[in-house]
Design a protein around this motif. Structure first.
Motif, PDB file in Angstrom:
ATOM      1  N   LEU A 170       8.720 -13.646   7.723  1.00  0.00           N
ATOM      2  CA  LEU A 170       9.861 -12.764   7.956  1.00  0.00           C
ATOM      3  C   LEU A 170      10.828 -12.744   6.773  1.00  0.00           C
ATOM      4  O   LEU A 170      11.644 -11.831   6.652  1.00  0.00           O
ATOM      5  CB  LEU A 170      10.609 -13.200   9.215  1.00  0.00           C
ATOM      6  N   LEU A 171      10.743 -13.754   5.917  1.00  0.00           N
ATOM      7  CA  LEU A 171      11.654 -13.845   4.776  1.00  0.00           C
ATOM      8  C   LEU A 171      11.207 -13.000   3.588  1.00  0.00           C
ATOM      9  O   LEU A 171      11.970 -12.825   2.638  1.00  0.00           O
ATOM     10  CB  LEU A 171      11.763 -15.307   4.314  1.00  0.00           C
ATOM     11  N   THR A 172       9.996 -12.482   3.633  1.00  0.00           N
ATOM     12  CA  THR A 172       9.409 -11.862   2.449  1.00  0.00           C
ATOM     13  C   THR A 172      10.241 -10.704   1.911  1.00  0.00           C
ATOM     14  O   THR A 172      10.552 -10.648   0.711  1.00  0.00           O
ATOM     15  CB  THR A 172       7.983 -11.370   2.758  1.00  0.00           C
ATOM     16  N   ALA A 173      10.601  -9.768   2.775  1.00  0.00           N
ATOM     17  CA  ALA A 173      11.357  -8.594   2.318  1.00  0.00           C
ATOM     18  C   ALA A 173      12.703  -8.998   1.738  1.00  0.00           C
ATOM     19  O   ALA A 173      13.130  -8.476   0.696  1.00  0.00           O
ATOM     20  CB  ALA A 173      11.542  -7.611   3.469  1.00  0.00           C
ATOM     21  N   THR A 212      16.172  -9.788  -2.896  1.00  0.00           N
ATOM     22  CA  THR A 212      17.194 -10.661  -3.476  1.00  0.00           C
ATOM     23  C   THR A 212      16.807 -11.174  -4.859  1.00  0.00           C
ATOM     24  O   THR A 212      17.635 -11.205  -5.784  1.00  0.00           O
ATOM     25  CB  THR A 212      17.454 -11.867  -2.546  1.00  0.00           C
ATOM     26  N   LEU A 213      15.549 -11.581  -5.019  1.00  0.00           N
ATOM     27  CA  LEU A 213      15.108 -12.195  -6.268  1.00  0.00           C
ATOM     28  C   LEU A 213      14.214 -11.301  -7.112  1.00  0.00           C
ATOM     29  O   LEU A 213      14.087 -11.520  -8.320  1.00  0.00           O
ATOM     30  CB  LEU A 213      14.353 -13.501  -5.966  1.00  0.00           C
ATOM     31  N   GLY A 214      13.582 -10.318  -6.480  1.00  0.00           N
ATOM     32  CA  GLY A 214      12.550  -9.555  -7.166  1.00  0.00           C
ATOM     33  C   GLY A 214      11.200 -10.223  -6.968  1.00  0.00           C
ATOM     34  O   GLY A 214      11.116 -11.413  -6.645  1.00  0.00           O
ATOM     35  N   VAL A 215      10.129  -9.463  -7.172  1.00  0.00           N
ATOM     36  CA  VAL A 215       8.783  -9.981  -6.931  1.00  0.00           C
ATOM     37  C   VAL A 215       8.477 -11.182  -7.811  1.00  0.00           C
ATOM     38  O   VAL A 215       7.931 -12.190  -7.353  1.00  0.00           O
ATOM     39  CB  VAL A 215       7.736  -8.869  -7.158  1.00  0.00           C
ATOM     40  N   ARG A 216       8.833 -11.092  -9.084  1.00  0.00           N
ATOM     41  CA  ARG A 216       8.475 -12.172 -10.017  1.00  0.00           C
ATOM     42  C   ARG A 216       9.113 -13.496  -9.613  1.00  0.00           C
ATOM     43  O   ARG A 216       8.423 -14.510  -9.447  1.00  0.00           O
ATOM     44  CB  ARG A 216       8.896 -11.795 -11.438  1.00  0.00           C
ATOM     45  N   LYS A 217      10.419 -13.513  -9.452  1.00  0.00           N
ATOM     46  CA  LYS A 217      11.112 -14.759  -9.126  1.00  0.00           C
ATOM     47  C   LYS A 217      10.735 -15.260  -7.736  1.00  0.00           C
ATOM     48  O   LYS A 217      10.604 -16.470  -7.521  1.00  0.00           O
ATOM     49  CB  LYS A 217      12.623 -14.562  -9.226  1.00  0.00           C
ATOM     50  N   ALA A 218      10.571 -14.342  -6.789  1.00  0.00           N
ATOM     51  CA  ALA A 218      10.214 -14.750  -5.427  1.00  0.00           C
ATOM     52  C   ALA A 218       8.832 -15.394  -5.402  1.00  0.00           C
ATOM     53  O   ALA A 218       8.619 -16.415  -4.732  1.00  0.00           O
ATOM     54  CB  ALA A 218      10.253 -13.544  -4.490  1.00  0.00           C
ATOM     55  N   THR A 256       1.987 -11.054  -2.315  1.00  0.00           N
ATOM     56  CA  THR A 256       0.792 -10.582  -3.014  1.00  0.00           C
ATOM     57  C   THR A 256       0.468  -9.145  -2.621  1.00  0.00           C
ATOM     58  O   THR A 256       0.226  -8.283  -3.483  1.00  0.00           O
ATOM     59  CB  THR A 256      -0.402 -11.498  -2.692  1.00  0.00           C
ATOM     60  N   MET A 257       0.472  -8.875  -1.326  1.00  0.00           N
ATOM     61  CA  MET A 257       0.198  -7.513  -0.859  1.00  0.00           C
ATOM     62  C   MET A 257       1.272  -6.545  -1.342  1.00  0.00           C
ATOM     63  O   MET A 257       0.970  -5.427  -1.782  1.00  0.00           O
ATOM     64  CB  MET A 257       0.114  -7.499   0.665  1.00  0.00           C
ATOM     65  N   LEU A 258       2.526  -6.964  -1.290  1.00  0.00           N
ATOM     66  CA  LEU A 258       3.628  -6.110  -1.728  1.00  0.00           C
ATOM     67  C   LEU A 258       3.500  -5.774  -3.209  1.00  0.00           C
ATOM     68  O   LEU A 258       3.713  -4.625  -3.625  1.00  0.00           O
ATOM     69  CB  LEU A 258       4.955  -6.820  -1.450  1.00  0.00           C
ATOM     70  N   THR A 259       3.133  -6.771  -4.006  1.00  0.00           N
ATOM     71  CA  THR A 259       2.979  -6.554  -5.444  1.00  0.00           C
ATOM     72  C   THR A 259       1.853  -5.573  -5.737  1.00  0.00           C
ATOM     73  O   THR A 259       1.986  -4.682  -6.591  1.00  0.00           O
ATOM     74  CB  THR A 259       2.701  -7.892  -6.149  1.00  0.00           C
ATOM     75  N   MET A 260       0.748  -5.717  -5.030  1.00  0.00           N
ATOM     76  CA  MET A 260      -0.383  -4.816  -5.257  1.00  0.00           C
ATOM     77  C   MET A 260      -0.041  -3.390  -4.844  1.00  0.00           C
ATOM     78  O   MET A 260      -0.483  -2.426  -5.474  1.00  0.00           O
ATOM     79  CB  MET A 260      -1.609  -5.350  -4.519  1.00  0.00           C
TER      80      MET A 260
END
Length: 264
Positions: free
Chosen positions: A83-86, A91-97, A139-143
């Motif tokens: 639930l924290l993913t979004a 907040t951090l961006g894909v890279r930092k998260a 991972t899915m969000l990045t793809m």
């Protein structure tokens, strides 16, 4: 001069477009490899520990009711932190998260491998699960960010293949490591892969989109969900040994019912 950006870049964020220009069409596969290495590390840990149960139970002198928390705690924490993913991504961006999640997973793996008692080991597994719960959705969000709509099916096919294959290999890999070293090796083996994925992520994953809208997170609901999962799993795993009608077990059932209603 021909452009290295994909033909259809309307779906891409400016930072992603810049990375496509820098690395060319191969960029999406560089990102895919980066995130899949990290994901496979977390997925392997789900099943790899199952073959270590006899050794762990023997060393710490615990029964199956305690040992099962090594899997149950992992899966419960993974479920909750999804639930924290979004919120993390916004907040951090894909890279930092992604890097933060893998650092947490690697640290939890070290804690588990060095654990002097079953309680520390269970804590390490819970932290591993918490990290894994954000790594896989990220991972899915990045793809989805880097693949155009008409190629996302193929991208998800690669993702699904890795997620299905890794758990199948887990017991075999775990058994070989235990035979060659000890049960602690099943936690250390993921560290090189986490390190490689972190290094690649710092290069290839897109930075935070400064124009993205920040989202608020329902921390109250998240806390209620964690309480529900902890209480219901404690009651179910200890009900047979302590008695289903004992005050201790009934207390956890009541708290889980209250928190589930409050969450809804």
């Amino acid at each position: 001069m021909p452009s290295n950006s994909p033909a259809d870049s309307s779906h891409l964020e400016p930072a992603v477009q810049a990375l496509f220009v820098q690395y060319g069409a191969i960029y999406k596969w560089l990102v895919t490899g980066t995130v899949m290495i990290g994901t496979l590390s977390t997925v392997l840990s789900i099943t790899m520990i199952s073959v270590a149960f006899p050794d762990i139970m023997g060393q710490f002198g615990i029964g199956q009711d305690h040992a099962q928390w090594l899997v149950t705690g992992f899966l419960a924490a993974m479920t909750a932190t999804m639930l924290l993913t979004a919120w993390l991504e916004q907040t951090l961006g894909v890279r930092k998260a992604f890097i933060f999640s893998l650092l947490l997973f690697a640290g939890a793996s070290v804690i588990s491998g060095l654990s002097p008692s079953e309680d520390v080991l269970i804590l390490g597994r819970i932290l591993q699960g918490a990290a894994a719960g954000t790594v896989q959705p990220l991972t899915m969000l990045t793809m989805f960010k880097i693949f155009p709509p008409n190629e996302r099916g193929r991208a998800m096919g690669f993702f699904g293949m890795g997620v299905v294959l890794a758990p199948a290999l887990g017991p075999t890999v775990g058994g070989l490591l235990i035979d060659a070293f000890s049960w602690r090796a099943v936690f250390y083996v993921v560290l090189p892969f986490c390190s490689l994925s972190i290094m690649l992520a710092s290069i290839f994953l897109p930075p935070q989109d400064k124009t993205s809208r920040k989202v608020n997170f329902d921390w109250t609901g998240f806390t209620l969900l964690c309480l529900f999962l902890g209480c219901i799993l404690t009651a179910l795993s200890n009900g047979q040994s302590k008695g289903w009608t004992s005050n201790w077990i009934l207390f956890f059932f009541v708290v889980s019912a209250i928190t589930s209603i409050a969450f809804l």
